[in-house]
Scaffold this active site. Structure first.
Site, PDB file in Angstrom:
ATOM      1  N   TRP A   1       2.076   2.643  -2.357  1.00  0.00           N
ATOM      2  CA  TRP A   1       2.746   2.901  -3.645  1.00  0.00           C
ATOM      3  C   TRP A   1       2.896   4.388  -3.871  1.00  0.00           C
ATOM      4  O   TRP A   1       3.928   4.857  -4.357  1.00  0.00           O
ATOM      5  CB  TRP A   1       1.995   2.234  -4.799  1.00  0.00           C
TER       6      TRP A   1
ATOM      7  N   ASP B   1      -0.359   6.664 -11.790  1.00  0.00           N
ATOM      8  CA  ASP B   1       0.083   5.269 -11.672  1.00  0.00           C
ATOM      9  C   ASP B   1      -1.171   4.407 -11.751  1.00  0.00           C
ATOM     10  O   ASP B   1      -1.973   4.361 -10.829  1.00  0.00           O
ATOM     11  CB  ASP B   1       0.801   5.093 -10.322  1.00  0.00           C
TER      12      ASP B   1
ATOM     13  N   LYS C   1       0.075  -6.757 -13.500  1.00  0.00           N
ATOM     14  CA  LYS C   1      -1.246  -6.869 -12.874  1.00  0.00           C
ATOM     15  C   LYS C   1      -2.351  -7.081 -13.911  1.00  0.00           C
ATOM     16  O   LYS C   1      -3.103  -8.018 -13.813  1.00  0.00           O
ATOM     17  CB  LYS C   1      -1.555  -5.628 -12.032  1.00  0.00           C
TER      18      LYS C   1
END
Ligand SMILES: *Cc1c(COP(=O)(O)O)cnc(C)c1O
Length: 356
Positions: free
Chosen positions: A100, A167, A191
């Site tokens: 990511w 993030d 999530k």
């Protein structure tokens, strides 16, 4: 039906409270006689949802003055480009801790010089780099606090000289954080917060307005701050569901209580991975993620991988197959996952060990 234990990495398990409240609102939202899907985002009923979601986020994370909480569309992946668009004049710095982070870095390169200050790619992102230097003239420093795919996590709030951008897609609301150390915290909701469709962005307002370029209206954070996340139609139902999870989080005792349970779940599973002769962890111990727990079969039991997956699936475990880039297993233990599910997985591992 066997009870399912949901270890999916995302979208992932949600509190039953969130699901029940969303079902109610899909039928009749706030006694309006309309579904949450049918109501104007400009209605006073939905405005109250947005206001409460922002207020509860501020309360739970103890967000200081000078920050805005946004709920935007586009997923965490759109933040990968909005961040450099809004913040990067010439240079930005990134810590590369996984796939990511690498995707975020790719977008930053479109806007100027992207400096990778350190990377753990040399060991397949199985640790968090330490002791790196950040260029003093970087406009911001970007980190990914939890490496959802490889299973490492940064568990402290870093001190840096420039705006710290994080993030937190897969570990937001799982531990108390010192928000004042961050310029932006962002997370795709799917999530740890709610259904896919909304992205939470916590932003320090005074870091904006310092770039020379023109920013398209929709990609300019100032637009969304000025309009309270209502410049265009926000993801109405996902924001409603996210609010239910925030209410649930508060009911559980808030973030400190959630962190305690999170650590109990992670300790339970890691202890079993370390004890069980069949399994082994995949990342450096001190950097182990408390959210996405990755493990593989020990070398001499490699050929039992498929058999264990089948065995555990038969016992109601869902989503424990590791990411295709790691193999083995990944148990995502997000906030809504009850400790009973982790215990059920541990029981599976012990039963399987006894049989081999
Ligand atoms: C899942 C995830 C993303 C991508 O989120 P989208 O909402 O699908 O764009 C980004 N970063 C991390 C750390 C993730 O876990």
């Amino acid at each position: 039906m066997t009870k399912k234990h949901n270890f999916y990495a995302g979208p992932s398990i949600m509190p039953q409270f969130t699901i029940d409240k969303t079902i109610e609102a899909l039928k009749d939202f706030a006694g309006s006689g309309l579904s949450i899907m049918e109501i104007s985002h400009r209605s006073k009923e939905f405005q109250a949802v947005m206001d409460e979601a922002q207020a509860l986020t501020k309360e739970l994370l103890k967000i200081p003055d000078g920050y805005s909480v946004l709920f935007l569309g586009g997923g965490a992946s759109t933040q990968f480009l909005m961040i450099p668009y809004n913040l990067m004049n010439k240079k930005s710095a990134y810590l590369n801790t996984g796939p990511w982070a690498t995707k975020a870095m790719k977008e930053a390169k479109l806007f100027g010089e992207m400096v990778e200050v350190a990377s753990s790619a040399d060991k397949d992102f199985s640790y968090i780099p330490k002791g790196y230097e950040i260029p003093a003239d970087a406009d911001y420093f970007h980190i990914t606090t939890n490496n959802t795919i490889k299973g490492t996590e940064i568990l402290e709030d870093l001190d840096v000289a420039m705006p710290l951008i994080a993030d937190m897609s897969s570990d937001i609301f799982s531990r108390p954080i010192d928000v004042s150390k961050y310029g932006i915290i962002y997370a795709g909701d799917q999530k740890n917060l709610g259904p896919a469709g909304a992205t939470i962005v916590i932003i320090k307002e005074d870091i904006l307005g310092n770039v020379d370029r023109d920013i398209p209206t929709m990609l300019d954070y100032r637009t969304h701050i000025a309009k309270g996340s209502m410049f265009n139609t926000p993801p109405v139902m996902p924001v409603f569901s996210a609010l239910q999870t925030l209410i649930w989080l508060k009911d559980q005792g808030g973030i400190p209580a959630i962190e305690k349970i999170k650590n109990e779940k992670a300790d339970l599973l890691y202890n079993e991975i370390d004890r069980n002769k069949l399994f082994v962890g995949t990342v450096a111990r001190e950097d182990r993620s408390r959210m996405n727990i990755c493990f593989v079969m020990n070398e001499e039991y490699k050929d039992l991988e498929g058999a264990f997956l089948e065995f555990a699936t038969g016992k109601g475990m869902i989503g424990i197959k590791g990411h295709r880039s790691v193999g083995g297993f990944r148990a995502s233990c997000y906030n809504a996952l009850p400790i009973e599910s982790v215990q059920a997985l541990v029981d599976c591992m012990q039963e399987f060990e006894a049989a081999h």
